[in-house]
Design a protein around this motif. Structure first.
Motif, short mmCIF file in Angstrom:
data_model
loop_
_atom_site.label_atom_id
_atom_site.label_comp_id
_atom_site.label_asym_id
_atom_site.label_seq_id
_atom_site.Cartn_x
_atom_site.Cartn_y
_atom_site.Cartn_z
N SER A 81 39.76 46.48 32.15
CA SER A 81 40.90 45.57 32.17
C SER A 81 41.48 45.46 33.57
CB SER A 81 41.96 46.07 31.19
OG SER A 81 42.41 47.35 31.58
N LYS A 82 40.84 46.03 34.55
CA LYS A 82 41.33 46.04 35.92
C LYS A 82 40.77 44.90 36.76
CE LYS A 82 43.40 50.03 35.36
NZ LYS A 82 44.79 50.13 35.20
N LYS A 83 40.05 43.97 36.18
CA LYS A 83 39.49 42.86 36.94
C LYS A 83 40.62 41.97 37.45
CE LYS A 83 35.01 42.58 34.73
NZ LYS A 83 34.10 41.77 33.95
N LEU A 84 40.44 41.45 38.68
CA LEU A 84 41.45 40.59 39.28
C LEU A 84 41.24 39.15 38.85
CD1 LEU A 84 41.45 42.04 42.91
CD2 LEU A 84 43.10 42.47 41.11
N THR A 85 42.35 38.45 38.63
CA THR A 85 42.28 37.04 38.30
C THR A 85 42.09 36.22 39.57
OG1 THR A 85 44.65 36.72 38.50
CG2 THR A 85 43.82 37.40 36.33
N ASN A 86 41.79 34.94 39.43
CA ASN A 86 41.61 34.07 40.60
C ASN A 86 42.90 33.96 41.41
OD1 ASN A 86 38.96 33.63 39.98
ND2 ASN A 86 39.36 31.72 38.87
N ALA A 87 44.04 33.89 40.74
CA ALA A 87 45.33 33.81 41.44
C ALA A 87 45.59 35.08 42.26
CB ALA A 87 46.45 33.58 40.44
N GLN A 88 45.25 36.23 41.69
CA GLN A 88 45.43 37.48 42.42
C GLN A 88 44.51 37.54 43.64
OE1 GLN A 88 44.68 40.06 39.08
NE2 GLN A 88 46.85 40.57 38.87
N LEU A 89 43.26 37.10 43.47
CA LEU A 89 42.33 37.08 44.60
C LEU A 89 42.83 36.14 45.70
CD1 LEU A 89 38.84 37.09 42.86
CD2 LEU A 89 39.80 38.86 44.30
N ALA A 90 43.32 34.95 45.33
CA ALA A 90 43.84 34.01 46.32
C ALA A 90 45.03 34.60 47.06
CB ALA A 90 44.22 32.69 45.65
N ILE A 108 45.65 37.77 47.62
CA ILE A 108 45.17 38.82 48.52
C ILE A 108 44.56 38.21 49.77
CG2 ILE A 108 43.44 40.65 48.76
CD1 ILE A 108 44.00 41.31 45.78
N ILE A 109 43.77 37.14 49.60
CA ILE A 109 43.11 36.51 50.75
C ILE A 109 44.15 35.87 51.68
CG2 ILE A 109 41.58 34.61 51.42
CD1 ILE A 109 39.94 35.32 48.86
N VAL A 110 45.09 35.11 51.12
CA VAL A 110 46.12 34.47 51.94
C VAL A 110 46.98 35.52 52.62
CG1 VAL A 110 48.21 33.04 51.83
CG2 VAL A 110 46.15 32.33 50.61
N GLY A 111 47.36 36.56 51.91
CA GLY A 111 48.15 37.63 52.51
C GLY A 111 47.41 38.32 53.64
N GLY A 112 46.11 38.54 53.47
CA GLY A 112 45.30 39.16 54.52
C GLY A 112 45.21 38.30 55.76
N VAL A 113 45.04 36.98 55.58
CA VAL A 113 44.96 36.07 56.72
C VAL A 113 46.29 36.04 57.47
CG1 VAL A 113 44.70 33.63 57.35
CG2 VAL A 113 43.08 34.68 55.77
N VAL A 114 47.41 35.96 56.74
CA VAL A 114 48.73 35.95 57.38
C VAL A 114 48.96 37.26 58.12
CG1 VAL A 114 51.21 35.94 56.90
CG2 VAL A 114 49.72 34.29 55.78
N PHE A 115 48.57 38.37 57.54
CA PHE A 115 48.73 39.67 58.19
C PHE A 115 47.93 39.72 59.49
CE2 PHE A 115 47.23 44.07 58.78
CZ PHE A 115 48.47 44.69 58.99
N LEU A 116 46.67 39.25 59.46
CA LEU A 116 45.86 39.23 60.67
C LEU A 116 46.45 38.31 61.73
CD1 LEU A 116 42.24 39.27 59.20
CD2 LEU A 116 43.44 41.13 60.37
N PHE A 117 47.01 37.17 61.33
CA PHE A 117 47.64 36.25 62.27
C PHE A 117 48.83 36.92 62.96
CE2 PHE A 117 50.88 33.04 63.18
CZ PHE A 117 50.18 32.26 64.10
N ILE A 118 49.65 37.62 62.18
CA ILE A 118 50.82 38.30 62.76
C ILE A 118 50.38 39.40 63.73
CG2 ILE A 118 52.77 39.81 62.18
CD1 ILE A 118 53.11 38.13 59.62
#
Length: 165
Positions: A117-126, A128-138
Motif C-alpha cells: 500500500s506504499k506505492k506513490l500516486t501520480n500526483a505524489q510523483l509529480a 516530488i519531481i517539481v519539488g526536486g527541480v525547485v530545490f536544485l534551482f535554489i
C-alpha cells in the motif's frame, strides 16, 4: 443460506469465523478491514406451530472451501437443518453490519493482499519531481550568488556590473 461481504478497496484483509455458543446460538463473523458482517443463528425454530431444535452447520467445504475467501471479499454457506414439517418452518437468523475496533489484519488466519500500500500516486510523483527541480534551482542560485560575490574572475566582474545598473 449464503452470507457475503465485499470491499471496493484493492488492498485489504479478510477474516472469517463460525462459533458455536453454549447459549443456544451460533455466530458467523465475516470481516474485511474494520467492517464485519455478523450473523446469529438461533438453535430453535417454530416448526408447524411447535418450538423445536434446529441445528446449523457451516457448508464452506462443500461449496468451495478456501476459494470462497479472498482478501477483498468473503462468503460463507450455512446449512439450516430443520426437522420434517408439513405446514411451515419459521426461523429467525439475525444479521448486522458492524464497525470493528481491530482490523482483519490483526486477526490470526486472516487473508491479506500481497500488494504494497506504499506505492506513490501520480500526483505524489509529480510533487516530488517539481519539488526536486525547485530545490536544485535554489541551490544553483545560491551557489552563483556566493561565487559572484567573492570571486575576482572576469565573468564575476561582468555579473557585478550588470547587477549594479
Amino acid at each position: 443460506m449464503n452470507a457475503a461481504l465485499q470491499s471496493t478497496e484493492k488492498v485489504a484483509c479478510s477474516y472469517k469465523e463460525f462459533v458455536d455458543d453454549e447459549n443456544n446460538s451460533q455466530y458467523l463473523k465475516i470481516q474485511i478491514q474494520d467492517r464485519s458482517l455478523f450473523g446469529r443463528f438461533i438453535k430453535f425454530g417454530m416448526i408447524d406451530g411447535r418450538e423445536q431444535v434446529v441445528s446449523n452447520s457451516l457448508l464452506d467445504n462443500v461449496y468451495g472451501g478456501k476459494e470462497l475467501s479472498k482478501s477483498t471479499s468473503d462468503q460463507s454457506y450455512i446449512g439450516l437443518n430443520i426437522p420434517f414439517y408439513t405446514k411451515y418452518a419459521l426461523l429467525d437468523p439475525d444479521f448486522s453490519v458492524l464497525i470493528e475496533q481491530n482490523t482483519a489484519r490483526d486477526q490470526t488466519n486472516s487473508i491479506c493482499t500481497n500488494e504494497s500500500s506504499k506505492k506513490l500516486t501520480n500526483a505524489q510523483l509529480a510533487g516530488i519531481i517539481v519539488g526536486g527541480v525547485v530545490f536544485l534551482f535554489i541551490i544553483g542560485a545560491v551557489a552563483i550568488y556566493f561565487y559572484t560575490r567573492k570571486s575576482t574572475s572576469p565573468i564575476a566582474m561582468k555579473l557585478r556590473k550588470l547587477g549594479a545598473k
